[in-house]
Scaffold this motif. Structure first.
Motif, PDB file in Angstrom:
ATOM      1  N   VAL A  67      19.972  -1.271 -18.184  1.00 40.45           N
ATOM      2  CA  VAL A  67      19.827   0.117 -17.719  1.00 40.45           C
ATOM      3  C   VAL A  67      18.457   0.623 -18.174  1.00 40.45           C
ATOM      4  CG1 VAL A  67      22.282   0.715 -17.660  1.00 40.45           C
ATOM      5  CG2 VAL A  67      21.020   0.919 -19.812  1.00 40.45           C
ATOM      6  N   PRO A  68      17.942   1.712 -17.541  1.00 39.76           N
ATOM      7  CA  PRO A  68      16.662   2.261 -17.994  1.00 39.76           C
ATOM      8  C   PRO A  68      16.751   2.739 -19.447  1.00 39.76           C
ATOM      9  CG  PRO A  68      17.250   3.173 -15.854  1.00 39.76           C
ATOM     10  CD  PRO A  68      18.452   2.414 -16.343  1.00 39.76           C
ATOM     11  N   VAL A  69      15.674   2.539 -20.184  1.00 39.53           N
ATOM     12  CA  VAL A  69      15.654   2.843 -21.626  1.00 39.53           C
ATOM     13  C   VAL A  69      14.443   3.697 -21.969  1.00 39.53           C
ATOM     14  CG1 VAL A  69      15.346   1.823 -23.931  1.00 39.53           C
ATOM     15  CG2 VAL A  69      16.814   0.685 -22.259  1.00 39.53           C
ATOM     16  N   THR A  70      14.660   4.745 -22.766  1.00 43.93           N
ATOM     17  CA  THR A  70      13.548   5.438 -23.428  1.00 43.93           C
ATOM     18  C   THR A  70      13.824   5.334 -24.925  1.00 43.93           C
ATOM     19  OG1 THR A  70      14.720   7.543 -23.158  1.00 43.93           O
ATOM     20  CG2 THR A  70      13.028   7.023 -21.530  1.00 43.93           C
ATOM     21  N   ILE A  71      12.805   5.562 -25.712  1.00 48.47           N
ATOM     22  CA  ILE A  71      12.997   5.330 -27.146  1.00 48.47           C
ATOM     23  C   ILE A  71      12.207   6.330 -27.987  1.00 48.47           C
ATOM     24  CG2 ILE A  71      11.180   3.541 -27.247  1.00 48.47           C
ATOM     25  CD1 ILE A  71      13.225   1.969 -29.099  1.00 48.47           C
ATOM     26  N   ASP A  72      12.785   6.742 -29.084  1.00 46.39           N
ATOM     27  CA  ASP A  72      12.096   7.641 -30.025  1.00 46.39           C
ATOM     28  C   ASP A  72      12.512   7.229 -31.439  1.00 46.39           C
ATOM     29  OD1 ASP A  72      10.549   9.694 -31.033  1.00 46.39           O
ATOM     30  OD2 ASP A  72      11.526  11.283 -29.859  1.00 46.39           O
ATOM     31  N   PHE A  73      11.761   7.693 -32.402  1.00 48.20           N
ATOM     32  CA  PHE A  73      11.969   7.233 -33.774  1.00 48.20           C
ATOM     33  C   PHE A  73      12.117   8.406 -34.725  1.00 48.20           C
ATOM     34  CE2 PHE A  73       9.449   4.141 -31.488  1.00 48.20           C
ATOM     35  CZ  PHE A  73      10.126   2.954 -31.762  1.00 48.20           C
ATOM     36  N   MET A  74      12.926   8.203 -35.737  1.00 46.32           N
ATOM     37  CA  MET A  74      12.914   9.158 -36.830  1.00 46.32           C
ATOM     38  C   MET A  74      13.077   8.406 -38.142  1.00 46.32           C
ATOM     39  SD  MET A  74      16.400  11.246 -36.090  1.00 46.32           S
ATOM     40  CE  MET A  74      15.885  12.752 -36.907  1.00 46.32           C
ATOM     41  N   SER A  75      12.736   9.067 -39.194  1.00 52.10           N
ATOM     42  CA  SER A  75      12.813   8.420 -40.480  1.00 52.10           C
ATOM     43  C   SER A  75      13.522   9.334 -41.466  1.00 52.10           C
ATOM     44  CB  SER A  75      11.397   8.085 -40.956  1.00 52.10           C
ATOM     45  OG  SER A  75      11.453   7.436 -42.192  1.00 52.10           O
ATOM     46  N   VAL A  76      14.597   8.828 -42.032  1.00 54.80           N
ATOM     47  CA  VAL A  76      15.302   9.543 -43.088  1.00 54.80           C
ATOM     48  C   VAL A  76      15.428   8.585 -44.251  1.00 54.80           C
ATOM     49  CG1 VAL A  76      16.609  11.112 -41.612  1.00 54.80           C
ATOM     50  CG2 VAL A  76      17.544   8.872 -42.155  1.00 54.80           C
ATOM     51  N   SER A  77      15.572   9.137 -45.413  1.00 56.93           N
ATOM     52  CA  SER A  77      15.592   8.260 -46.567  1.00 56.93           C
ATOM     53  C   SER A  77      16.748   8.631 -47.481  1.00 56.93           C
ATOM     54  CB  SER A  77      14.238   8.400 -47.278  1.00 56.93           C
ATOM     55  OG  SER A  77      14.393   8.154 -48.631  1.00 56.93           O
ATOM     56  N   SER A  78      17.567   7.617 -47.834  1.00 46.34           N
ATOM     57  CA  SER A  78      18.638   7.895 -48.792  1.00 46.34           C
ATOM     58  C   SER A  78      18.566   6.932 -49.967  1.00 46.34           C
ATOM     59  CB  SER A  78      20.018   7.778 -48.140  1.00 46.34           C
ATOM     60  OG  SER A  78      20.299   6.444 -47.830  1.00 46.34           O
ATOM     61  N   TYR A  79      17.680   5.972 -49.874  1.00 43.34           N
ATOM     62  CA  TYR A  79      17.551   4.983 -50.934  1.00 43.34           C
ATOM     63  C   TYR A  79      16.189   5.104 -51.583  1.00 43.34           C
ATOM     64  CZ  TYR A  79      21.638   1.986 -50.450  1.00 43.34           C
ATOM     65  OH  TYR A  79      22.888   1.476 -50.489  1.00 43.34           O
ATOM     66  N   GLY A  80      16.123   5.014 -52.883  1.00 41.64           N
ATOM     67  CA  GLY A  80      14.848   4.819 -53.554  1.00 41.64           C
ATOM     68  C   GLY A  80      14.550   3.344 -53.481  1.00 41.64           C
ATOM     69  N   SER A  81      13.828   2.814 -54.428  1.00 39.20           N
ATOM     70  CA  SER A  81      13.665   1.372 -54.428  1.00 39.20           C
ATOM     71  C   SER A  81      14.873   0.787 -55.153  1.00 39.20           C
ATOM     72  CB  SER A  81      12.368   0.979 -55.116  1.00 39.20           C
ATOM     73  OG  SER A  81      12.395   1.373 -56.448  1.00 39.20           O
ATOM     74  N   GLY A  82      15.105  -0.489 -54.953  1.00 40.24           N
ATOM     75  CA  GLY A  82      16.260  -1.122 -55.567  1.00 40.24           C
ATOM     76  C   GLY A  82      17.466  -1.056 -54.663  1.00 40.24           C
ATOM     77  N   THR A  83      18.638  -1.293 -55.200  1.00 38.38           N
ATOM     78  CA  THR A  83      19.830  -1.447 -54.363  1.00 38.38           C
ATOM     79  C   THR A  83      20.864  -0.356 -54.598  1.00 38.38           C
ATOM     80  OG1 THR A  83      20.894  -2.859 -56.015  1.00 38.38           O
ATOM     81  CG2 THR A  83      19.544  -3.975 -54.359  1.00 38.38           C
ATOM     82  N   ILE A  84      20.505   0.688 -55.335  1.00 43.19           N
ATOM     83  CA  ILE A  84      21.464   1.741 -55.650  1.00 43.19           C
ATOM     84  C   ILE A  84      21.179   2.983 -54.801  1.00 43.19           C
ATOM     85  CG2 ILE A  84      22.499   3.118 -57.499  1.00 43.19           C
ATOM     86  CD1 ILE A  84      22.717   0.153 -58.071  1.00 43.19           C
ATOM     87  N   SER A  85      22.201   3.476 -54.100  1.00 40.25           N
ATOM     88  CA  SER A  85      22.039   4.670 -53.270  1.00 40.25           C
ATOM     89  C   SER A  85      21.840   5.905 -54.141  1.00 40.25           C
ATOM     90  CB  SER A  85      23.287   4.869 -52.405  1.00 40.25           C
ATOM     91  OG  SER A  85      23.187   6.092 -51.731  1.00 40.25           O
ATOM     92  N   SER A  86      20.877   6.739 -53.752  1.00 40.61           N
ATOM     93  CA  SER A  86      20.656   7.983 -54.488  1.00 40.61           C
ATOM     94  C   SER A  86      21.634   9.055 -54.027  1.00 40.61           C
ATOM     95  CB  SER A  86      19.222   8.470 -54.267  1.00 40.61           C
ATOM     96  OG  SER A  86      19.043   8.849 -52.919  1.00 40.61           O
ATOM     97  N   GLY A  87      22.174   8.880 -52.829  1.00 40.77           N
ATOM     98  CA  GLY A  87      23.091   9.876 -52.285  1.00 40.77           C
ATOM     99  C   GLY A  87      22.387  11.082 -51.700  1.00 40.77           C
ATOM    100  N   VAL A  88      21.071  11.117 -51.808  1.00 40.96           N
ATOM    101  CA  VAL A  88      20.302  12.246 -51.298  1.00 40.96           C
ATOM    102  C   VAL A  88      19.609  11.820 -50.005  1.00 40.96           C
ATOM    103  CG1 VAL A  88      18.398  13.838 -51.764  1.00 40.96           C
ATOM    104  CG2 VAL A  88      19.895  13.118 -53.625  1.00 40.96           C
ATOM    105  N   VAL A  89      19.833  12.575 -48.932  1.00 42.53           N
ATOM    106  CA  VAL A  89      19.224  12.246 -47.650  1.00 42.53           C
ATOM    107  C   VAL A  89      18.101  13.229 -47.360  1.00 42.53           C
ATOM    108  CG1 VAL A  89      19.646  11.906 -45.189  1.00 42.53           C
ATOM    109  CG2 VAL A  89      21.437  11.374 -46.837  1.00 42.53           C
TER     110      VAL A  89
END
Ligand code: IMP
Ligand code: MG
Length: 175
Positions: A56-78
């Motif tokens: 099917v026809p496709v358009t695309i857009d991007f966004m960036s949100v962050s919930s992780y600092g570095s490492g493997t533990i979630s900060s819980g903050v978005v």
């Protein structure tokens, strides 16, 4: 500290699954244009492979949100790092994500996008870790349900590394 990566889902398996998802999505969106919203940076690899296989026809857009600092533990903050370039009012939006873990990122994102009056809003993820969920979100298309391991590859990183691996691997550390 040595980082060791073991294949969890091979390149062939990932490719086959993406083809399957693309067929399903193309079928479900027949007669429409699907507006892919991809989450930087991890979602980009999966989204590009998925988009190439949609009929099917496709358009695309991007966004960036962050919930992780570095490492493997979630900060819980978005936090919103980059918003979309274009409005999504009246568009058939499909959010494409690499992995859903606690679900906090997607909960924030879907609530936010929902207020912008898209014609429809669905969610597609390559990987889902259902046992980690702390929020209630509906996933419309899932590639693989995986256990609670920290994985890398196909867009997923550990400290910004390994996004380029063409398979999904489990990372472990020995000292
Ligand atoms: P959530 O908000 O807890 O669902 O986290 C989602 C985000 O955390 C993803 O978009 C990833 O960036 C990151 N994440 C969660 N699990 C993993 C993993 O196993 N490897 C790499 N990144 C992960
Ligand atoms: Mg991500």
């Amino acid at each position: 500290m040595t980082e060791r990566i073991e294949v969890m889902i091979s390149e062939e398996e990932v490719n086959a699954k993406i083809r399957e998802l693309a067929e399903q999505i193309s079928h479900d969106y027949a007669g429409k244009t699907v507006h892919l919203i991809t989450i930087l940076k991890g979602g980009v690899f999966f989204a590009a492979e998925l988009a190439k296989r949609l009929t099917v026809p496709v358009t695309i857009d991007f966004m960036s949100v962050s919930s992780y600092g570095s490492g493997t533990i979630s900060s819980g903050v978005v936090r919103m790092v980059k918003d979309l370039d274009e409005p999504i009012e009246d568009l058939d939006v499909l959010v494409v994500e690499d992995v859903i873990d606690s679900g906090r990122t997607l909960k924030y994102l879907l609530d936010n996008l929902g207020t912008r009056k898209p014609a429809s809003l669905r969610l597609c993820t390559l990987l889902d870790k259902p046992t980690r969920r702390v929020t209630d979100i509906k996933v419309d298309y899932t590639g693989f349900r995986i256990p609670d391991d920290f994985v890398v590859g196909y867009g997923l990183d550990f400290d910004q590394k390994y996004r380029n691996l063409p398979y999904i691997g489990v990372i472990s550390f020995d000292d």
